[in-house]
Design a protein around this motif. Structure first.
Motif, short mmCIF file in Angstrom:
data_model
loop_
_atom_site.label_atom_id
_atom_site.label_comp_id
_atom_site.label_asym_id
_atom_site.label_seq_id
_atom_site.Cartn_x
_atom_site.Cartn_y
_atom_site.Cartn_z
N GLU A 76 84.04 61.30 77.39
CA GLU A 76 85.03 60.31 76.93
C GLU A 76 84.89 59.00 77.71
O GLU A 76 85.12 57.93 77.18
N ILE A 77 84.50 59.12 78.99
CA ILE A 77 84.49 57.96 79.88
C ILE A 77 83.45 56.91 79.48
O ILE A 77 83.69 55.71 79.56
N ASP A 78 82.27 57.37 79.01
CA ASP A 78 81.22 56.38 78.71
C ASP A 78 80.41 56.68 77.44
O ASP A 78 79.44 55.99 77.14
N GLY A 79 80.80 57.75 76.71
CA GLY A 79 80.13 58.03 75.44
C GLY A 79 78.75 58.65 75.55
O GLY A 79 78.06 58.81 74.54
N THR A 80 78.31 59.02 76.79
CA THR A 80 76.99 59.65 76.91
C THR A 80 77.07 61.12 76.49
O THR A 80 78.12 61.75 76.59
N GLU A 81 75.93 61.62 76.01
CA GLU A 81 75.91 62.99 75.50
C GLU A 81 75.62 63.98 76.63
O GLU A 81 74.77 63.73 77.49
N ILE A 109 87.06 64.32 80.84
CA ILE A 109 87.23 65.01 79.56
C ILE A 109 85.97 64.82 78.73
O ILE A 109 85.39 63.73 78.68
N ILE A 110 85.52 65.90 78.11
CA ILE A 110 84.39 65.80 77.17
C ILE A 110 84.85 66.26 75.79
O ILE A 110 85.73 67.12 75.68
N ARG A 111 84.24 65.65 74.76
CA ARG A 111 84.66 65.93 73.39
C ARG A 111 83.52 66.59 72.62
O ARG A 111 82.39 66.13 72.64
N PHE A 112 83.85 67.70 71.95
CA PHE A 112 82.86 68.45 71.17
C PHE A 112 82.97 68.15 69.68
O PHE A 112 82.00 68.24 68.95
N ALA A 118 87.48 69.33 76.16
CA ALA A 118 87.64 70.17 77.35
C ALA A 118 87.76 69.27 78.57
O ALA A 118 87.14 68.21 78.64
N THR A 119 88.56 69.72 79.52
CA THR A 119 88.70 69.01 80.80
C THR A 119 87.95 69.78 81.86
O THR A 119 88.03 71.02 81.91
N VAL A 120 87.18 69.06 82.68
CA VAL A 120 86.45 69.71 83.78
C VAL A 120 87.47 69.99 84.89
O VAL A 120 87.98 69.07 85.53
N VAL A 121 87.82 71.26 85.09
CA VAL A 121 88.86 71.59 86.07
C VAL A 121 88.28 72.05 87.41
O VAL A 121 88.98 72.10 88.41
N GLU A 122 87.00 72.36 87.42
CA GLU A 122 86.36 72.75 88.68
C GLU A 122 84.92 72.31 88.66
O GLU A 122 84.24 72.43 87.64
N GLN A 123 84.45 71.82 89.80
CA GLN A 123 83.04 71.43 89.90
C GLN A 123 82.73 71.38 91.39
O GLN A 123 83.51 70.83 92.17
#
Length: 341
Positions: A76-81, A109-112, A118-123
């Motif tokens: 979502e932040i920059d539109g990269t795949e 957040i990433i969009r499918f 989905a939100t990245v909750v752990e990394q």
């Protein structure tokens, strides 16, 4: 670590396509029958399995269905795949996943699809995985995954085969990211024929995780690979009754062995249980439940081979595998079968 079994596997023995695409039925693949005591082998076809099982034996199958775990997303932040591979289901809406291209940062957040994010909750820097909390759960989440995803495939598979090829005929509960492939060769016809003979059939569920992580630096042994399983009351009872009556319990797949032996170890007996297993079975493991095994052909130095050596002496296993190579058996999930009794 146990010493791994080494052998040369010719490239052309990697099964590149499903048997059905090679012009044979799924239950007509080859089967090597290995006597775990003597090491004697016989070569036949899988549909003749009923010749080797007796009335009163119990087959235990893994009912987990394969999910198409390779998903494409947009940051979502920059539109990269970013391509992600689902690795382990943590609960109804959270999955551990492996980003294959691009990096993901906690909180983003990433969009499918228009309806799935989905939100990245752990990394963390000491694991290749991230935890993704999806905005959907349960069957709504699975509906999206099934419509968007592709099955995980490895370098020996050149063509993207349809997900149906990665399912066993009897699988009912979605959750495996790699096919529990030992059950693939069964047809309904063969299962009915076995039941007619008096062979009983029971189910467990163990959802396989992602085993191949693209980068050797992260490669994890089975003791680091936690997989979710469930053994029902009905199955536990059937196993106890089979044992009491002197029948054999035959596991279909290393996943079934892991689930059943984990419960026996943790509970000191077999009972209904749900949990996570990281059991590493080797030649030194004393099996408490499984008397026999139906499995595919495993690659050199694979941890699955160490599990096989809990059933049969390593030298006998090595000789049998040499014979399978001479007989041009095919390896991996679309390959040929091995019955150890």
């Amino acid at each position: 670590m146990e010493s791994a079994m080494k052998f040369e596997l010719p490239q052309e023995l990697n099964a590149k396509e499903p048997p059905e695409r090679r012009g044979i039925r799924r239950d007509y693949v080859k089967m090597m029958v290995l006597n775990k005591t003597t090491g004697h082998t016989e070569h036949t076809k899988f549909f003749q399995l009923d010749r080797y099982l007796k009335k009163g034996d119990l087959l235990v199958l893994n009912a987990s269905r394969t999910v198409p775990a390779v998903l494409k997303s947009i940051r979502e932040i920059d539109g990269t795949e970013v391509e992600v591979r689902l690795a382990h289901r943590k609960n109804e809406s959270i999955w551990e996943a492996l980003p294959v291209s691009g990096t993901l940062i906690k909180g983003e957040i990433i969009r499918f699809s228009p309806s799935l994010t989905a939100t990245v909750v752990e990394q963390s820097s000491d694991s290749p995985f991230v935890s993704l909390a999806f905005n959907l759960c349960c069957s709504s989440l699975y509906n999206q995954i099934y419509s968007l995803g592709e099955p995980v495939r490895y370098e020996y598979i050149q063509e993207p085969w349809n997900l149906d090829y990665y399912q066993t005929v009897f699988a009912t509960i979605p959750g495996s990211v790699e096919m529990p492939s030992a059950g693939r060769a069964f047809s309904w016809e063969l299962l009915f024929r076995l039941q007619k003979k008096g062979v009983k059939i029971a189910y467990i569920t163990l959802h396989t995780g992602l085993s191949y992580l693209l980068d050797d630096k992260w490669h994890k042994g089975p003791d680091k690979n936690f997989e979710n399983y469930e053994v029902s009351e009905e199955t536990a009872n059937m196993i106890r009754e089979t044992k009491a009556a002197g029948g054999r319990v035959i596991a279909v797949g290393t996943t079934v062995v892991r689930a059943l032996e984990t419960v026996a170890l943790e509970k000191n007996e077999l009972q209904a249980h749900t949990g996570w297993t990281n059991l590493y079975i080797t030649e030194n493991t004393k099996l408490q439940i499984c008397d026999g095994l139906i499995t595919g052909m495993h690659e050199p130095e694979a941890s699955h081979l160490q599990l096989l050596s809990a059933f049969v002496d390593k030298d006998k296993l090595y000789e049998a595998y040499k014979g399978a190579i001479e007989q041009r058996y095919l390896w991996h999930e679309f390959g040929d079968m091995n019955l150890i009794l």
